[in-house]
Motif scaffolding. Sequence first.
Motif, PDB file in Angstrom:
ATOM      1  N   HIS A 131       0.830  -1.205   0.000  1.00 24.13           N
ATOM      2  CA  HIS A 131       0.000   0.000   0.000  1.00 24.13           C
ATOM      3  C   HIS A 131       0.870   1.263   0.000  1.00 24.13           C
ATOM      4  CE1 HIS A 131      -3.188   2.779   0.900  1.00 24.13           C
ATOM      5  NE2 HIS A 131      -2.912   2.874   2.188  1.00 24.13           N
ATOM      6  N   MET A 132       1.933   1.264   0.801  1.00 19.11           N
ATOM      7  CA  MET A 132       2.818   2.425   0.874  1.00 19.11           C
ATOM      8  C   MET A 132       3.581   2.636  -0.431  1.00 19.11           C
ATOM      9  SD  MET A 132       2.269   3.892   3.726  1.00 19.11           S
ATOM     10  CE  MET A 132       0.591   3.403   3.309  1.00 19.11           C
ATOM     11  N   LEU A 133       4.052   1.566  -1.049  1.00 16.72           N
ATOM     12  CA  LEU A 133       4.763   1.684  -2.325  1.00 16.72           C
ATOM     13  C   LEU A 133       3.835   2.158  -3.435  1.00 16.72           C
ATOM     14  CD1 LEU A 133       6.950  -1.520  -2.013  1.00 16.72           C
ATOM     15  CD2 LEU A 133       7.792   0.840  -1.981  1.00 16.72           C
ATOM     16  N   ALA A 134       2.603   1.684  -3.426  1.00 17.56           N
ATOM     17  CA  ALA A 134       1.621   2.156  -4.413  1.00 17.56           C
ATOM     18  C   ALA A 134       1.323   3.640  -4.186  1.00 17.56           C
ATOM     19  CB  ALA A 134       0.345   1.323  -4.324  1.00 17.56           C
ATOM     20  N   SER A 135       1.246   4.054  -2.928  1.00 12.23           N
ATOM     21  CA  SER A 135       1.032   5.457  -2.601  1.00 12.23           C
ATOM     22  C   SER A 135       2.223   6.302  -3.031  1.00 12.23           C
ATOM     23  CB  SER A 135       0.790   5.599  -1.093  1.00 12.23           C
ATOM     24  OG  SER A 135       0.505   6.927  -0.750  1.00 12.23           O
ATOM     25  N   PHE A 136       3.434   5.796  -2.810  1.00 13.34           N
ATOM     26  CA  PHE A 136       4.655   6.468  -3.257  1.00 13.34           C
ATOM     27  C   PHE A 136       4.611   6.711  -4.766  1.00 13.34           C
ATOM     28  CE2 PHE A 136       8.966   6.037  -5.004  1.00 13.34           C
ATOM     29  CZ  PHE A 136       9.645   7.031  -4.318  1.00 13.34           C
ATOM     30  N   ALA A 137       4.237   5.694  -5.532  1.00 12.13           N
ATOM     31  CA  ALA A 137       4.152   5.836  -6.986  1.00 12.13           C
ATOM     32  C   ALA A 137       3.071   6.839  -7.377  1.00 12.13           C
ATOM     33  CB  ALA A 137       3.874   4.473  -7.626  1.00 12.13           C
ATOM     34  N   LYS A 138       1.907   6.725  -6.761  1.00  9.97           N
ATOM     35  CA  LYS A 138       0.769   7.580  -7.099  1.00  9.97           C
ATOM     36  C   LYS A 138       1.079   9.051  -6.861  1.00  9.97           C
ATOM     37  CE  LYS A 138      -3.608   7.257  -7.904  1.00  9.97           C
ATOM     38  NZ  LYS A 138      -4.090   7.071  -9.290  1.00  9.97           N
ATOM     39  N   HIS A 139       1.638   9.359  -5.707  1.00 11.35           N
ATOM     40  CA  HIS A 139       1.848  10.762  -5.344  1.00 11.35           C
ATOM     41  C   HIS A 139       3.128  11.343  -5.924  1.00 11.35           C
ATOM     42  CE1 HIS A 139      -1.703  11.075  -2.853  1.00 11.35           C
ATOM     43  NE2 HIS A 139      -1.466   9.822  -2.500  1.00 11.35           N
ATOM     44  N   GLY A 140       4.056  10.490  -6.343  1.00 11.17           N
ATOM     45  CA  GLY A 140       5.255  10.968  -7.021  1.00 11.17           C
ATOM     46  C   GLY A 140       5.139  10.945  -8.532  1.00 11.17           C
ATOM     47  N   LEU A 141       4.010  10.425  -9.036  1.00  7.70           N
ATOM     48  CA  LEU A 141       3.788  10.252 -10.474  1.00  7.70           C
ATOM     49  C   LEU A 141       4.895   9.421 -11.110  1.00  7.70           C
ATOM     50  CD1 LEU A 141       2.414  13.778 -11.377  1.00  7.70           C
ATOM     51  CD2 LEU A 141       1.120  11.635 -11.214  1.00  7.70           C
ATOM     52  N   PHE A 142       5.308   8.386 -10.374  1.00 12.37           N
ATOM     53  CA  PHE A 142       6.267   7.413 -10.876  1.00 12.37           C
ATOM     54  C   PHE A 142       5.500   6.171 -11.306  1.00 12.37           C
ATOM     55  CE2 PHE A 142       8.484   9.327  -7.056  1.00 12.37           C
ATOM     56  CZ  PHE A 142       9.194  10.265  -7.780  1.00 12.37           C
ATOM     57  N   ASP A 143       5.912   5.541 -12.393  1.00 14.42           N
ATOM     58  CA  ASP A 143       5.383   4.224 -12.725  1.00 14.42           C
ATOM     59  C   ASP A 143       6.329   3.202 -12.113  1.00 14.42           C
ATOM     60  OD1 ASP A 143       3.308   5.380 -14.053  1.00 14.42           O
ATOM     61  OD2 ASP A 143       4.108   5.018 -16.062  1.00 14.42           O
ATOM     62  N   LEU A 144       5.763   2.274 -11.349  1.00  8.85           N
ATOM     63  CA  LEU A 144       6.579   1.405 -10.521  1.00  8.85           C
ATOM     64  C   LEU A 144       6.068  -0.027 -10.566  1.00  8.85           C
ATOM     65  CD1 LEU A 144       8.834   1.197  -8.344  1.00  8.85           C
ATOM     66  CD2 LEU A 144       7.069   1.755  -6.643  1.00  8.85           C
ATOM     67  N   GLU A 145       6.973  -0.943 -10.833  1.00  6.65           N
ATOM     68  CA  GLU A 145       6.678  -2.372 -10.730  1.00  6.65           C
ATOM     69  C   GLU A 145       7.708  -2.987  -9.799  1.00  6.65           C
ATOM     70  OE1 GLU A 145       6.484  -4.359 -14.484  1.00  6.65           O
ATOM     71  OE2 GLU A 145       5.338  -2.735 -15.419  1.00  6.65           O
ATOM     72  N   ILE A 146       7.236  -3.661  -8.755  1.00  6.08           N
ATOM     73  CA  ILE A 146       8.131  -4.340  -7.824  1.00  6.08           C
ATOM     74  C   ILE A 146       7.565  -5.721  -7.531  1.00  6.08           C
ATOM     75  CG2 ILE A 146       9.087  -4.401  -5.486  1.00  6.08           C
ATOM     76  CD1 ILE A 146       9.136  -1.366  -5.504  1.00  6.08           C
ATOM     77  N   ASP A 147       8.418  -6.716  -7.701  1.00  2.00           N
ATOM     78  CA  ASP A 147       8.080  -8.077  -7.302  1.00  2.00           C
ATOM     79  C   ASP A 147       9.180  -8.553  -6.360  1.00  2.00           C
ATOM     80  OD1 ASP A 147       6.386 -10.488  -7.590  1.00  2.00           O
ATOM     81  OD2 ASP A 147       8.266 -11.336  -8.315  1.00  2.00           O
ATOM     82  N   CYS A 148       8.781  -8.916  -5.140  1.00  2.00           N
ATOM     83  CA  CYS A 148       9.760  -9.319  -4.136  1.00  2.00           C
ATOM     84  C   CYS A 148       9.321 -10.609  -3.473  1.00  2.00           C
ATOM     85  CB  CYS A 148       9.918  -8.223  -3.076  1.00  2.00           C
ATOM     86  SG  CYS A 148      11.019  -8.700  -1.717  1.00  2.00           S
ATOM     87  N   ASP A 149      10.233 -11.562  -3.433  1.00  2.00           N
ATOM     88  CA  ASP A 149      10.042 -12.796  -2.680  1.00  2.00           C
ATOM     89  C   ASP A 149      11.076 -12.777  -1.562  1.00  2.00           C
ATOM     90  OD1 ASP A 149       9.405 -15.315  -1.783  1.00  2.00           O
ATOM     91  OD2 ASP A 149      10.522 -16.350  -3.364  1.00  2.00           O
TER      92      ASP A 149
END
Length: 195
Positions: free
Chosen positions: A40-58
């Motif tokens: 949720h925080m990373l999606a918020s970071f992308a939304k409010h910074g107008l960054f397109d972001l894909e992260i996949d972490c295991d």
Amino acid sequence: MSERTATVTRATAETTIECTLEIDGSGTATVETGIGFFDHMLASFAKHGLFDLEIDCDGDLEIDDHHTVEDVAIVLGEAIDDALGDRAGIVRYADRRVPLDEAVAEAVVDVSGRPRFYFDGSFSQARIGGFTSDMARHFAESLAMHAGLTLHLEVDGENAHHEVEALFKVLARSLDDATRRDERREGTPSTKGTL
């Protein structure tokens, strides 16, 4: 205008991560870390910074959230650094304040290539779901170290969810401001000619 994008991967005994970042995006995010609040925080970071972001972490969440949060910050910081290249034409400095209900966060950033981190504040509750609240501070520090930022953060509030969310949002807004291109500027924003 050249694209400011980067893809960074990291594989250790603790995490396997792939991150793709576009600085000049529209705020879209596809994030899967296994920690709902962190996603949720990373999606918020992308939304409010107008960054397109894909992260996949295991990550080794059977231990705790530390390695996942820290390593995502490392990879995202490296992606920011890579996408900005020589930082030619950027604004470089920014400061912002962002409220979320009773909480308020402040960020002052210099996209200098010289990593430093300062933090003032505390979190009202120790955990938010599967996320350790103090990992927000550690995330920001790890990001600054690997993106080459001088970053000062402050937070105050009464609810850890609001405090952490305000921090991620203010970090996003200040980075968006500082990484914007200034059409009046030619070259790197430094009298040295390099950052």
